[in-house]
Design an enzyme around this catalytic site. Sequence first.
Site, mmCIF file in Angstrom:
data_model
loop_
_atom_site.group_PDB
_atom_site.id
_atom_site.type_symbol
_atom_site.label_atom_id
_atom_site.label_comp_id
_atom_site.label_asym_id
_atom_site.label_seq_id
_atom_site.Cartn_x
_atom_site.Cartn_y
_atom_site.Cartn_z
ATOM 1 N N ASN A 161 0.603 -1.467 -0.129
ATOM 2 C CA ASN A 161 0.190 0.111 0.160
ATOM 3 C C ASN A 161 0.838 1.341 -0.053
ATOM 4 O OD1 ASN A 161 0.739 -0.740 2.533
ATOM 5 N ND2 ASN A 161 -1.162 0.028 3.484
ATOM 6 N N GLU A 257 5.029 -4.363 12.208
ATOM 7 C CA GLU A 257 3.830 -3.292 11.833
ATOM 8 C C GLU A 257 2.761 -4.003 11.186
ATOM 9 O OE1 GLU A 257 2.681 0.808 9.483
ATOM 10 O OE2 GLU A 257 4.897 -0.026 9.714
ATOM 11 N N CYS A 291 -3.448 0.343 7.393
ATOM 12 C CA CYS A 291 -3.477 -0.304 8.562
ATOM 13 C C CYS A 291 -4.060 0.826 9.802
ATOM 14 C CB CYS A 291 -2.248 -0.647 9.270
ATOM 15 S SG CYS A 291 -0.822 0.589 9.372
#
Length: 484
Positions: A161, A257, A291
């Site tokens: 992304n 992450e 996220c």
Amino acid sequence: MKAELIANTYQLLLNGEWKETSSGKTIENLSPSDNMPVGAVQAMTENEVDLAVAGAKTAQKDWANRSFSERAELLYAWADQLLKMKEEIAETIMKEVGKGYSSAEKEVVRTADFIKYTAEEGKRIHGELINGGNFNAGSANKLAMVQRKPFGVVLAISPFNYPVNLSASKIAPALIAGNAVVFKPATQGAISGTLMIKALDKAGLPAGLVNLVTGKGSEIGDHLTTHPSINMINFTGGTETGEAISRKASMIPVILELGGKDPAIVLNDANFEKAAEDIVAGAFSYSGQRCTAIKRVLVMDEVADALVDKLKEKVNALKVGAPEDNAVVTPLINGKAADVVQQLVDDAVVKGATALTEIKRAGNLVYPVLLDNVTVDMEVAWKEPFGPVLPVIRVKNIEEAVTIANESEYGLQASIFTKSVEQAIHISNELETGTVQINGKTERGPDHFPFLGVKGSGLGVQGIRNSIESATREKVIVLNMNQG
């Protein structure tokens, strides 16, 4: 089509040489927008992975002996080269991962800023001296010299992304700290990552210091993450994959992450216009494929109608379409991702949720969905959609909102909208998240702020200074000054 693909086949960078893989195999990347080929990357072999890690290990020894200023010079030059290639890289991001051009261009500029700030911050990372007498008088003759040393070879694994920003945010801190890097970009996003590495190579990258490894994670991923010469892993991606990497990494440090189910908690005294604006921006930018996207709204029952009306108005105003048209909601990365969103929406509607926008899909383009009257028995209340759907859960009080927020397996960020600073601080302290945004959308950055998740959202702390420190270990040398 075949001729076009051959013309757009990208090489790998292995120990200073741009080349094709010995396997002769490539992986074709198709645009999420029109399903046309963007290009192809090399499908490396395990033997080439071994060569990449070995080359990085060799290059790191010389790099670690260079001063911070010398390392910083490479980073400054890298940032300059990225800006020179800004248009090419932004267009590639747009085509390869379906991000609007202006957002893609901002990603490149932000990355250059990140790299330059990292170069500056690296000069300020130093050890400390500790006087043993501060503990007790018997230790007064001891002086500890605490140094920060690089780990060695860092494996950087980035997501699709933010194929440039979230790659450089792993590589730059590792380099300034004196490490070498083996860089494995997400397969969809690997072309953008390759161009970023080309900019680094143009900046004067020493051979082997950063090696580019491309290929499917299912084929070379385990070989990389369990390689005995990898000294640290920095990964951004799904929670399931991150947990698997953590188990396999065993005794080496990992920075993870991972996913999130970030709530926006809206109290009775909130500014509903601002709350709705921030929530919609936080939930739907880049189609919710972040996220840190807001993934559920927990609103007090007394004011839910007022907030929902404003949310609906703003969702209906979102531009939907192709990234080439700078739409906010664009096709998701692939059909599988769209299927996940569709399944969550269908489950919610069947169980009684109210769809306030049209449920519409064209291939992997999912139109934005606002769901009201979502309850905790619905999957969308808990699962991360990574797509353009926003569930609204009406709650009786603050305690219920906090309970629902904390029952999530994730703990990345949360937003609180209220005019009461006291209430905001109280709720912030109750929430099990890495970051709480007060009267603002959940988001990463500014990049020098600490960035972290708890529970299933990750391990370790990022943010420029934190990322540099995380790429080092402490070494203590104790000087015993008693000459008797």
